[in-house]
Scaffold this active site. Structure first.
Site, mmCIF file in Angstrom:
data_model
loop_
_atom_site.group_PDB
_atom_site.id
_atom_site.type_symbol
_atom_site.label_atom_id
_atom_site.label_comp_id
_atom_site.label_asym_id
_atom_site.label_seq_id
_atom_site.Cartn_x
_atom_site.Cartn_y
_atom_site.Cartn_z
ATOM 1 N N ARG A 61 0.820 -1.205 0.000
ATOM 2 C CA ARG A 61 0.000 0.000 0.000
ATOM 3 C C ARG A 61 0.861 1.266 0.000
ATOM 4 O O ARG A 61 2.058 1.202 0.261
ATOM 5 C CB ARG A 61 -0.894 0.036 1.255
ATOM 6 C CG ARG A 61 -1.941 -1.037 1.297
ATOM 7 C CD ARG A 61 -2.727 -0.961 2.581
ATOM 8 N NE ARG A 61 -1.857 -1.199 3.748
ATOM 9 C CZ ARG A 61 -2.193 -0.918 5.003
ATOM 10 N NH1 ARG A 61 -3.369 -0.377 5.259
ATOM 11 N NH2 ARG A 61 -1.358 -1.153 5.986
ATOM 12 N N ASN A 70 11.207 -0.179 3.175
ATOM 13 C CA ASN A 70 10.111 0.787 3.250
ATOM 14 C C ASN A 70 9.154 0.492 4.404
ATOM 15 O O ASN A 70 8.506 1.400 4.918
ATOM 16 C CB ASN A 70 9.341 0.754 1.924
ATOM 17 C CG ASN A 70 8.022 1.487 2.010
ATOM 18 O OD1 ASN A 70 7.996 2.711 2.015
ATOM 19 N ND2 ASN A 70 6.924 0.741 2.116
ATOM 20 N N SER A 96 12.457 9.595 7.147
ATOM 21 C CA SER A 96 11.410 10.610 7.231
ATOM 22 C C SER A 96 12.036 11.938 7.630
ATOM 23 O O SER A 96 13.056 11.970 8.335
ATOM 24 C CB SER A 96 10.368 10.220 8.282
ATOM 25 O OG SER A 96 9.528 11.328 8.572
ATOM 26 N N TYR A 141 8.200 7.423 16.532
ATOM 27 C CA TYR A 141 8.346 7.418 15.071
ATOM 28 C C TYR A 141 9.597 8.217 14.662
ATOM 29 O O TYR A 141 10.405 7.765 13.851
ATOM 30 C CB TYR A 141 7.083 8.025 14.442
ATOM 31 C CG TYR A 141 7.107 8.047 12.927
ATOM 32 C CD1 TYR A 141 6.857 6.885 12.200
ATOM 33 C CD2 TYR A 141 7.371 9.229 12.239
ATOM 34 C CE1 TYR A 141 6.882 6.899 10.812
ATOM 35 C CE2 TYR A 141 7.398 9.259 10.849
ATOM 36 C CZ TYR A 141 7.149 8.092 10.147
ATOM 37 O OH TYR A 141 7.182 8.103 8.776
ATOM 38 N N ALA A 148 12.178 8.847 16.510
ATOM 39 C CA ALA A 148 13.364 8.121 16.976
ATOM 40 C C ALA A 148 13.691 6.979 16.013
ATOM 41 O O ALA A 148 14.860 6.730 15.678
ATOM 42 C CB ALA A 148 13.126 7.581 18.380
#
Lengths: 246, 575
Positions: A16, A91, A143, A156, A158
């Site tokens: 997705r 990913n 990110s 997230y 971290a």
């Protein structure tokens, strides 16, 4: 001929969102693409159709990225079918909007495991073949939240910052085998993990983004395809930010 | 090849070329015949010449060094169906009768062995077996690597090799292992002894210290310094000598001994242990008859006593086994078994017998049927039930590749040892092929072990015992490279418990002397007059016993220190 003709890629968490977009982008550039997913069989089937529509071979495996034995078997199967795996895109990842005060230890572990340990397990599984071949491309999807101070969940951020360190140390360690390791750090996108962001946070991002819009999975995926191609041969250990200018 | 096991690379520089071989040539100016030195320099193969009249010169032989080497190795293939001797190359050897330097043809015969064919103008023709395996002999040249220069040379080039020794700046390797002869007294008179004991002198501690000073000045650092003799433990101040050698620049001090004093004097053994030295124990067999033939009398009980002391006190030990055809070659497997069984025995050194020295020069032998390195390796393989194979051994590029062969054995977590060659291509891992008896914890070694680990990791389906090898490598990396600084001594001590080594070192004698090999010798006898003498050149031309008693010295020969009847040391002491 596409940028990745003759290559074989493995994308973790490919059913997705950004994972699917990356699978299709790599396939469009000529790579045979395998991906794993953990839950959504229907979505996985759609990704597989997207890959095959590009005229290349696709593989879909329902295996958690945290299942070490399953991931090793997946890699063996693809190597048996295709001869080798040239490209790994780490990913698979999850997010969870929760302040630290309410974050449970289980929340922390789940996010850290999927985002970081999953990359470790998948990388170790493909690395044997890449070292043998003295060639490979590993791209970790990080990110902006792992690079800059943002209003983002602590676990997230971290985890994504950990992927940056993972990228740099691994690039140093295995560069001698002709394997490059890089990290692509997108800003907020209009779907995928970012899709769960509260509207206020999306609006704040838009206020700070020079382009004044969210990114798309396709934009990130197309850039990812270039990053793992031979056109990008000297970048190693880098974290590339793709955020519209924040 | 940069000997980083002995010293950090910034201290010593590599030679600007890889020394390959000697070949006859002529001076480009006066046309006189010379023995030239072929080196690989960058992409070129170059002939270096030294004419005593016209000086040094050089000529490019080929602009394709790799092609030159390949063509040279191809010359070592005896054509199928060929009869008679196949000429591989030329070198300079010695006449076994008068010890004059003479040209030698290196030939390969139908028995797949390598021989020297010589013709002395005075004494006539002679032949000698050089290697029991032509394929090994030829392939060894592919292992040649650039040597390292000492910080300071001990002699100047004037007349060329070997007369200027030593070592001069035309020598191709620094001193990897200095062997200091601290006494010419001994408590045995071995029929195979390669030195020339005169029972005249124990070195003074201050003189010994000046030799150590010279070594440090010339070399910067030494991984090992060996104390030899005579029997060094017969020196009344041996413990003071050991202490004098234990300098920060010296990794380990090794006392080479027959073990007699060690076995019967436990206080002395404890003092040796306390000194922190290592022991090189001469052990050439396990039965009375082998000892009697090689060492002159039955030493079984005394060797057992020495071994017991070493084990009880956990003294790091190297075994030295002089392998002699028809005498003790059937006990080679037994010494390997002992070596593998005992943790404190770190390395095993086989020395195919060299027939030189007061004993060895007169030892009964057949120069056409003797043990050479391949013969000893075959015996190891045949007598160890598969624990070691012929293919586990490789020429050491640090010295001349015909001089030393070695294998490393990784200690697995269950206590067994596995030869590195079973899971690694030795040719790709030059770092492992060093003169070091153990794995030194250097930065280069860390990188090598990590490479090796990735190699095994990536090919583990094809490598037997890969999981055990990976576990052992993980352990070795962990303890050798902890997240804290190790002193050089700590780095050696930790590294030596991770792997064992077997070396085979074939010293030369009047039959198989090869000037080409001497050119890259790295086992040297430092002298009190400041010379650092390559071992076999010293034994052949300077010791005065190459043929046993009353051997005439070469015209340029200079004997080692002795006190004459007037009580004076013959050579001046270095200052």
């Amino acid at each position: 001929m596409g940028l990745l003709a003759g290559r074989t890629a493995l994308v973790t968490g490919g059913s997705r969102g950004l994972g699917r977009a990356i699978c299709v982008a790599l396939a469009r550039e000529g790579a045979a693409v395998a991906f794993n997913y953990s839950k959504d069989e229907e979505a996985a089937a759609e990704t597989l159709r997207g890959i095959e529509a590009c005229g290349v071979r696709g593989w879909s495996f329902k295996v958690s990225v945290l299942d070490r034995v399953g991931m090793q078997a997946l890699v063996k199967q693809v190597e048996k079918d295709a001869g080798k795996i040239d490209i790994l895109v780490n990913n698979a990842g999850i997010g969870q909007v929760v302040p630290l005060a309410l974050m449970e230890e289980e929340d922390w572990d789940r996010v850290m495991d999927t985002n970081v340990k999953g990359a470790f397990i998948a990388t170790k599984a493909v690395l044997r073949g890449m070292v043998r071949e003295k060639r490979g491309r590993i791209l970790n999807i990080g990110s902006l939240a792992g690079v800059k101070m943002m209003q983002a969940p602590v676990h997230y951020s971290a985890a994504k910052a950990a992927l940056k360190g993972f990228t740099e140390a691994l690039a140093k360690e295995i560069g001698r085998y002709g394997i490059t390791v890089n990290c692509l750090a997108p800003g907020v996108l209009d779907e995928g993990v970012s899709g769960n962001l509260p509207a206020a946070r999306r609006d704040e991002y838009l206020r700070h983004c020079a382009l004044g819009r969210l990114g798309t999975c396709e934009e990130v995926a197309d850039f990812a395809a270039m990053l793992v191609s031979d056109r990008n041969s000297f970048m190693n250990g880098a974290t590339v930010v793709l955020d519209g200018g924040v | 090849m940069d000997c980083q096991s002995c010293a950090p690379p910034e201290l010593r520089k590599d030679k600007p070329h890889t020394f390959l071989l000697h070949e006859p040539t002529t001076c480009g100016t006066c046309g006189v015949g010379l023995e030239g030195r072929v080196v690989l320099r960058g992409a070129d193969a170059v002939m270096l010449k030294l004419c005593t009249t016209c000086g040094p010169s050089e000529a490019v032989l080929s602009t394709d060094a790799e092609g030159y080497l390949a063509a040279f190795l191809a010359r070592g293939e005896r054509p199928a169906g060929a009869t008679g001797d196949h000429l591989f190359k030329h070198t300079t050897s010695t006449c076994p009768k008068c010890l004059t330097l003479v040209p030698a043809e290196v030939v390969i015969r139908a028995d797949s062995r390598v021989y020297f064919r010589k013709d002395c103008a005075t004494c006539g023709p002679s032949e000698a077996l050089v290697s029991e395996d032509a394929a090994y002999y030829v392939r060894a040249y592919a292992f040649a690597r650039a040597g390292t220069e000492p910080l300071k040379f001990a002699a100047e080039v004037e007349h060329g090799c070997p007369t200027d020794c030593g070592t001069c700046n035309d020598h191709e390797q620094h001193t990897c292992l200095p062997i200091i002869e601290v006494t010419d007294h001994c408590n045995l008179e071995c029929p195979i002894c390669i030195v020339n004991n005169q029972y005249s002198n124990h070195i003074e501690v201050a003189t010994f210290g000046s030799i150590i000073d010279t070594l440090i000045r010339n070399e910067g650092q030494c991984e090992s310094v060996a104390l030899s003799g005579g029997e060094p433990t017969s020196h009344p101040k041996i413990l003071e000598l050991i202490a004098a050698a234990q300098r920060p620049e010296i990794g380990r001090v090794v006392v080479i001994t027959n073990g007699l004093r060690l076995g019967k004097d436990r206080d002395f053994a404890r003092a040796l242990k306390a000194s922190g030295c290592y022991v090189g124990l001469q052990l050439d067999g396990f039965t009375a008859d082998t000892h009697e033939k090689i060492r002159g009398r039955d030493l079984v009980a005394e060797k057992d006593a020495a071994l017991a002391a070493l084990k009880e006190l956990d003294i790091p030990t190297q075994l030295i086994f002089v392998a002699t055809r028809g005498v003790n070659e059937h006990q080679i497997g037994q010494v390997v078994e002992l070596f593998l069984r005992e943790d404190h025995i770190l390395s095993l050194n086989f020395q195919p017998a060299a027939f030189t020295g007061l004993g060895g020069g007169a030892f009964a032998h057949d120069p056409m049927d003797r043990l050479t390195i391949p013969g000893v390796i075959k015996a190891i393989a045949a007598q160890t039930n598969g624990a070691l194979r012929y293919e586990d051994f490789f020429p050491l590029p640090c010295s001349h590749p015909q001089c030393v062969s070695l294998t490393y054995l990784l200690r697995l977590d269950d206590g067994r040892h596995l030869p590195f060659a079973r899971f690694v291509d030795f040719k790709r891992y030059g770092t492992l092929l060093r003169s070091s008896a153990t794995l030194p914890a250097t930065a280069e070694m860390e990188s090598t072990l990590q490479d090796l680990m990735y190699d095994v990791f990536s090919q583990q389906d094809d490598i037997p015992e890969a999981p055990a090898v990976l576990a052992a490598l993980k352990r070795a990396l962990g303890v050798m490279f902890p997240e804290r600084q190790l002193s050089p001594q700590q780095a050696i001590t930790i590294g030596e418990r991770q792997a064992k080594s077997i070396f085979l070192h074939h010293y030369m004698d009047r039959h198989d002397f090869d000037l080409e090999r001497l050119r890259k010798c790295c086992h040297h006898y430092p002298q009190i007059d400041g010379r650092i003498m390559p071992a076999c050149g010293f034994n052949m031309f300077h010791r005065g016993a190459a043929k046993g008693k009353d051997t005439q010295l070469a015209p340029w020969g200079r004997k080692p220190w002795t006190t004459g009847g007037d009580g004076q040391i013959r050579l001046s002491v270095v200052t």
